[in-house]
Design a protein around this motif. Structure first.
Motif, PDB file in Angstrom:
ATOM      1  N   VAL A 253       5.855  -3.241 -30.002  1.00  0.00           N
ATOM      2  CA  VAL A 253       5.750  -3.379 -28.554  1.00  0.00           C
ATOM      3  C   VAL A 253       5.882  -2.000 -27.924  1.00  0.00           C
ATOM      4  O   VAL A 253       6.796  -1.250 -28.240  1.00  0.00           O
ATOM      5  N   ARG A 254       4.956  -1.663 -27.033  1.00  0.00           N
ATOM      6  CA  ARG A 254       4.918  -0.338 -26.442  1.00  0.00           C
ATOM      7  C   ARG A 254       4.912  -0.412 -24.918  1.00  0.00           C
ATOM      8  O   ARG A 254       4.372  -1.357 -24.334  1.00  0.00           O
ATOM      9  N   ALA A 255       5.489   0.611 -24.276  1.00  0.00           N
ATOM     10  CA  ALA A 255       5.489   0.725 -22.819  1.00  0.00           C
ATOM     11  C   ALA A 255       4.533   1.837 -22.402  1.00  0.00           C
ATOM     12  O   ALA A 255       4.547   2.923 -22.979  1.00  0.00           O
ATOM     13  N   THR A 256       3.690   1.566 -21.396  1.00  0.00           N
ATOM     14  CA  THR A 256       2.732   2.538 -20.894  1.00  0.00           C
ATOM     15  C   THR A 256       2.849   2.631 -19.377  1.00  0.00           C
ATOM     16  O   THR A 256       2.594   1.639 -18.680  1.00  0.00           O
ATOM     17  N   PRO A 257       3.219   3.770 -18.832  1.00  0.00           N
ATOM     18  CA  PRO A 257       3.320   3.907 -17.371  1.00  0.00           C
ATOM     19  C   PRO A 257       1.942   4.026 -16.733  1.00  0.00           C
ATOM     20  O   PRO A 257       0.946   4.304 -17.404  1.00  0.00           O
ATOM     21  N   GLY A 258       1.879   3.821 -15.419  1.00  0.00           N
ATOM     22  CA  GLY A 258       0.657   4.050 -14.677  1.00  0.00           C
ATOM     23  C   GLY A 258      -0.391   2.967 -14.797  1.00  0.00           C
ATOM     24  O   GLY A 258      -1.576   3.247 -14.606  1.00  0.00           O
ATOM     25  N   VAL A 259      -0.007   1.731 -15.085  1.00  0.00           N
ATOM     26  CA  VAL A 259      -0.958   0.620 -15.197  1.00  0.00           C
ATOM     27  C   VAL A 259      -1.025  -0.110 -13.854  1.00  0.00           C
ATOM     28  O   VAL A 259       0.004  -0.535 -13.322  1.00  0.00           O
ATOM     29  N   ARG A 260      -2.218  -0.260 -13.298  1.00  0.00           N
ATOM     30  CA  ARG A 260      -2.374  -0.920 -11.998  1.00  0.00           C
ATOM     31  C   ARG A 260      -2.520  -2.427 -12.160  1.00  0.00           C
ATOM     32  O   ARG A 260      -3.184  -2.899 -13.070  1.00  0.00           O
ATOM     33  N   ASP A 261      -1.921  -3.153 -11.225  1.00  0.00           N
ATOM     34  CA  ASP A 261      -2.025  -4.606 -11.251  1.00  0.00           C
ATOM     35  C   ASP A 261      -3.138  -5.064 -10.311  1.00  0.00           C
ATOM     36  O   ASP A 261      -3.867  -4.254  -9.730  1.00  0.00           O
ATOM     37  N   ALA A 262      -3.281  -6.382 -10.142  1.00  0.00           N
ATOM     38  CA  ALA A 262      -4.373  -6.941  -9.346  1.00  0.00           C
ATOM     39  C   ALA A 262      -4.296  -6.551  -7.875  1.00  0.00           C
ATOM     40  O   ALA A 262      -5.302  -6.592  -7.163  1.00  0.00           O
ATOM     41  N   ARG A 263      -3.121  -6.191  -7.390  1.00  0.00           N
ATOM     42  CA  ARG A 263      -2.956  -5.790  -5.997  1.00  0.00           C
ATOM     43  C   ARG A 263      -3.000  -4.281  -5.809  1.00  0.00           C
ATOM     44  O   ARG A 263      -2.757  -3.778  -4.716  1.00  0.00           O
ATOM     45  N   GLY A 264      -3.282  -3.549  -6.882  1.00  0.00           N
ATOM     46  CA  GLY A 264      -3.367  -2.103  -6.794  1.00  0.00           C
ATOM     47  C   GLY A 264      -2.050  -1.386  -6.967  1.00  0.00           C
ATOM     48  O   GLY A 264      -1.989  -0.159  -6.875  1.00  0.00           O
ATOM     49  N   ARG A 265      -0.979  -2.118  -7.252  1.00  0.00           N
ATOM     50  CA  ARG A 265       0.323  -1.493  -7.450  1.00  0.00           C
ATOM     51  C   ARG A 265       0.384  -0.846  -8.833  1.00  0.00           C
ATOM     52  O   ARG A 265      -0.158  -1.375  -9.800  1.00  0.00           O
ATOM     53  N   VAL A 266       1.052   0.293  -8.919  1.00  0.00           N
ATOM     54  CA  VAL A 266       1.185   0.995 -10.191  1.00  0.00           C
ATOM     55  C   VAL A 266       2.471   0.555 -10.876  1.00  0.00           C
ATOM     56  O   VAL A 266       3.562   0.633 -10.292  1.00  0.00           O
ATOM     57  N   GLY A 267       2.351   0.073 -12.093  1.00  0.00           N
ATOM     58  CA  GLY A 267       3.519  -0.418 -12.812  1.00  0.00           C
ATOM     59  C   GLY A 267       3.576   0.095 -14.237  1.00  0.00           C
ATOM     60  O   GLY A 267       2.831   0.999 -14.634  1.00  0.00           O
ATOM     61  N   ILE A 268       4.475  -0.492 -15.008  1.00  0.00           N
ATOM     62  CA  ILE A 268       4.645  -0.164 -16.425  1.00  0.00           C
ATOM     63  C   ILE A 268       4.042  -1.290 -17.250  1.00  0.00           C
ATOM     64  O   ILE A 268       4.401  -2.458 -17.079  1.00  0.00           O
ATOM     65  N   GLY A 269       3.108  -0.944 -18.124  1.00  0.00           N
ATOM     66  CA  GLY A 269       2.472  -1.946 -18.970  1.00  0.00           C
ATOM     67  C   GLY A 269       3.220  -2.125 -20.283  1.00  0.00           C
ATOM     68  O   GLY A 269       3.674  -1.147 -20.883  1.00  0.00           O
ATOM     69  N   ILE A 270       3.358  -3.362 -20.715  1.00  0.00           N
ATOM     70  CA  ILE A 270       3.982  -3.681 -21.999  1.00  0.00           C
ATOM     71  C   ILE A 270       2.920  -4.354 -22.873  1.00  0.00           C
ATOM     72  O   ILE A 270       2.366  -5.392 -22.509  1.00  0.00           O
TER      73      ILE A 270
END
Length: 333
Positions: A253-270
């Motif tokens: 399992v890995r964490a990736t910063p800078g992933v955008r969600d459906a509303r355009g918010r920048v989050g952390i992807g797992i």
């Protein structure tokens, strides 16, 4: 990152199959793993789901069938031969992913709404899906609304990227994962270590928690946990938080910063990867609060020059417990 457009389904088993001994269970698991690389032409929805006719145990069902990969358009797709994930303890996995998921679990526990639906009720959910075709950049938005029977004794209404249909109750000796049955969900352990062991065979109602997790168990554990988190919008108290913590203990399992969600918010992807099998998708969390934001997945359609690839971003807009199917909850309910 390579995502699975369609996940795996177990089906068409003989309900009269007798329970298996340990040696046969081991052979069945090996067949299950190998079957993931066989192309199968069959149309199935995109939702992650395992469906089997239950006998005495999951292994009994597995012995009579295969695990298959399918796609929306009915075309076949093969995947690289899976290599075992990194063997050993959870200390080998990415520490930052564990931290994110532990904080997501803490957020979930502090914001969890307690619910206790009756068996005769339905769980209503509204999901928003934004799908972008990679070749043209064209984006379409879908609103999927489901009404699922709490105890699965009545037909449910389900939708997939804007298309809906009636889903009949399960037949006798038949089961589906992820389950929506509230009684079944209520019996799953909320201790993350026990939940990991239970997810090795998600249809087994009496898992042996004393048995250690083996290297070739991790892919099934991840599949079971992600399916639970992705397709079950409402859970008994403590279960979703435990699932987050359990997921954080899986090697790969890995964490990736800078992933955008459906509303355009920048989050952390797992995301999960076992070095041989594509990921099921990416879960996105708020980088400050660690609230869950939504999913990112990939879908393809067509073949050859007609093949198209879509990036799907989705999130749960709302949910409620309701008394009747296809009746929306009152505003603010």
């Amino acid at each position: 990152m390579h995502d699975i457009d369609e996940l795996r389904e177990l089906r068409d088993f003989d309900p009269g199959t007798a329970p298996l001994d340990d040696a046969t269970r081991h052979r069945a698991r090996a067949r299950l793993l190998a079957a993931m690389d066989r192309p199968v032409a069959r149309v199935r929805p995109r939702r992650p789901m395992l469906r089997i006719a239950l006998t005495a145990s999951l292994a009994a069902a597995v012995s009579a069938g295969v695990l298959v990969a399918v796609r929306d358009d009915g075309g076949t797709r093969t995947h690289p031969t899976a290599r075992p994930p990194v063997a050993g303890t959870p200390t080998l996995q990415n520490a930052s992913a564990r931290t994110v998921l532990a904080k997501a679990a803490a957020y979930q526990r502090s914001h969890e709404k307690q619910v206790a639906p009756r068996d005769d009720q339905y769980i209503y959910s509204k999901e928003i899906i934004k799908e972008t075709e990679q070749g043209t950049g064209t984006t379409k938005t879908y609103v999927d609304e489901d009404w699922r029977s709490v105890d699965n004794s009545k037909s449910s209404w389900v939708m997939e990227i804007g298309k809906g249909w009636w889903s009949p109750p399960l037949k006798k000796n038949e089961g589906v994962w992820p389950t929506q049955d509230w009684t079944r969900l209520s019996k799953l352990p909320t201790d993350p270590d026990k939940l990991l062991r239970a997810m090795r065979d998600p249809f087994d109602r009496t898992p042996d928690y004393s048995q250690p997790i083996k290297a070739d168990d991790w892919w099934m554990i991840d599949f079971s946990l992600e399916g639970l988190l992705y397709r079950v919008p409402v859970m008994p108290a403590g279960l979703r938080a435990a699932a987050y913590e359990a997921l954080g203990k899986i090697p790969g399992v890995r964490a990736t910063p800078g992933v955008r969600d459906a509303r355009g918010r920048v989050g952390i992807g797992i995301t999960y990867s076992d070095k041989g099998r594509p990921s099921l998708g990416t879960m996105i969390f708020d980088p400050d609060t660690y609230a869950f934001l939504g999913f990112r997945n990939t879908r393809t359609s067509g073949d050859g020059k007609d093949k198209k690839t879509y990036i799907q971003l989705s999130y749960l807009d709302s949910w409620a417990v309701v008394d009747r199917v296809k009746v929306r909850p009152a505003a603010g309910g």
